[in-house]
Motif scaffolding. Structure first.
Motif, PDB file in Angstrom:
ATOM      1  N   ARG A  37       2.996   1.117  -9.134  1.00 50.71           N
ATOM      2  CA  ARG A  37       3.161  -0.320  -8.983  1.00 50.71           C
ATOM      3  C   ARG A  37       1.871  -1.009  -9.410  1.00 50.71           C
ATOM      4  O   ARG A  37       0.777  -0.445  -9.314  1.00 50.71           O
ATOM      5  N   LEU A  38       2.042  -2.253  -9.836  1.00 50.55           N
ATOM      6  CA  LEU A  38       0.904  -3.035 -10.289  1.00 50.55           C
ATOM      7  C   LEU A  38       0.289  -3.760  -9.101  1.00 50.55           C
ATOM      8  O   LEU A  38       0.958  -4.522  -8.402  1.00 50.55           O
ATOM      9  N   ASN A  39      -0.965  -3.495  -8.862  1.00 51.95           N
ATOM     10  CA  ASN A  39      -1.712  -4.199  -7.824  1.00 51.95           C
ATOM     11  C   ASN A  39      -2.115  -5.556  -8.414  1.00 51.95           C
ATOM     12  O   ASN A  39      -2.926  -5.623  -9.334  1.00 51.95           O
ATOM     13  N   ARG A  40      -1.518  -6.625  -7.887  1.00 49.97           N
ATOM     14  CA  ARG A  40      -1.724  -7.967  -8.451  1.00 49.97           C
ATOM     15  C   ARG A  40      -3.160  -8.472  -8.263  1.00 49.97           C
ATOM     16  O   ARG A  40      -3.641  -9.271  -9.068  1.00 49.97           O
ATOM     17  N   THR A  41      -3.856  -7.985  -7.251  1.00 52.31           N
ATOM     18  CA  THR A  41      -5.224  -8.469  -7.034  1.00 52.31           C
ATOM     19  C   THR A  41      -6.209  -7.805  -7.997  1.00 52.31           C
ATOM     20  O   THR A  41      -7.130  -8.456  -8.480  1.00 52.31           O
ATOM     21  N   THR A  42      -6.021  -6.513  -8.287  1.00 54.28           N
ATOM     22  CA  THR A  42      -6.933  -5.812  -9.194  1.00 54.28           C
ATOM     23  C   THR A  42      -6.376  -5.692 -10.607  1.00 54.28           C
ATOM     24  O   THR A  42      -7.097  -5.286 -11.507  1.00 54.28           O
ATOM     25  N   ASN A  43      -5.075  -5.990 -10.778  1.00 52.16           N
ATOM     26  CA  ASN A  43      -4.391  -5.866 -12.061  1.00 52.16           C
ATOM     27  C   ASN A  43      -4.461  -4.437 -12.615  1.00 52.16           C
ATOM     28  O   ASN A  43      -4.604  -4.222 -13.814  1.00 52.16           O
ATOM     29  N   VAL A  44      -4.390  -3.474 -11.694  1.00 54.11           N
ATOM     30  CA  VAL A  44      -4.439  -2.052 -12.048  1.00 54.11           C
ATOM     31  C   VAL A  44      -3.199  -1.370 -11.504  1.00 54.11           C
ATOM     32  O   VAL A  44      -2.767  -1.644 -10.374  1.00 54.11           O
ATOM     33  N   TRP A  45      -2.631  -0.456 -12.317  1.00 51.77           N
ATOM     34  CA  TRP A  45      -1.481   0.324 -11.840  1.00 51.77           C
ATOM     35  C   TRP A  45      -1.950   1.365 -10.842  1.00 51.77           C
ATOM     36  O   TRP A  45      -2.947   2.058 -11.070  1.00 51.77           O
ATOM     37  N   GLU A  46      -1.214   1.495  -9.723  1.00 43.80           N
ATOM     38  CA  GLU A  46      -1.560   2.457  -8.675  1.00 43.80           C
ATOM     39  C   GLU A  46      -0.365   3.343  -8.380  1.00 43.80           C
ATOM     40  O   GLU A  46       0.781   2.899  -8.431  1.00 43.80           O
TER      41      GLU A  46
END
Length: 177
Positions: A37-46
């Motif tokens: 999922r895309l972490n909206r705060t860091t804009n990184v996929w986790e």
């Protein structure tokens, strides 16, 4: 009623092969599936926490899986989902297990080479005899599975003959348009 499931994930363990007292082959391994999922705060996929499943395959599927699969490989598993509850010293536990109907490598992660299993003609004759086909004409009476050679077989066409216009091009048949 059993639920059918398709899993795509990585093998978490090397397939272990066993033979039951009745002579049936079984292979067991674990598979980890997870989502991203895309972490909206860091804009990184986790990666989301993985789900672990135990997989069991029986018979020829077990034999082929043991030869083909290894720990870490990305695979697709199709089978029946079983959830078993059991008691341990630490309390009640639930185990998710898939009894595989089909297994294979996930080709989005790499390439694979398929080698079809060939049955020996002796095995076929034995199988036919066990099924009662041995007395019927054409069953079990040939030594080879290859078709007999034809005496009047034609040689392949020459290069010039190969490029000749077809009968349709010569005007013998009307074209549909």
């Amino acid at each position: 009623m059993q639920d059918h499931i398709t899993l795509i994930g990585n093998l978490g363990s090397k397939p272990e092969v066993r033979t039951t007292p009745g002579g049936q082959h079984v292979v067991n391994f674990s598979i980890a599936t997870n989502s991203r999922r895309l972490n909206r705060t860091t804009n990184v996929w986790e990666d989301v926490d993985p789900n672990w499943y135990d997989v069991a395959a029986w018979g020829d599927l077990a034999t082929h899986a043991a030869k083909s699969l290894d720990k870490g490989q990305r695979v697709i598993v199709v089978g029946k989902l079983r959830m078993r509850k059991f008691e341990t010293q630490n309390g009640s536990r639930t185990k998710h297990e898939v009894v595989a109907d089909a297994l294979g490598h996930d080709l989005t992660a790499g390439s694979s080479i398929f080698a079809k299993r060939e049955r020996a003609s002796h095995e076929k004759r034995v199988s036919d005899q066990q099924q009662g086909f041995s007395g019927a004409p054409g069953f079990g009476d040939q030594q080879s599975e290859a078709p007999p050679e034809e005496d009047d077989a034609q040689a392949p066409p020459s290069e010039a003959e190969w490029h000749k216009p077809s009968v349709a091009d010569a005007g013998a048949y009307p074209t549909p348009f």
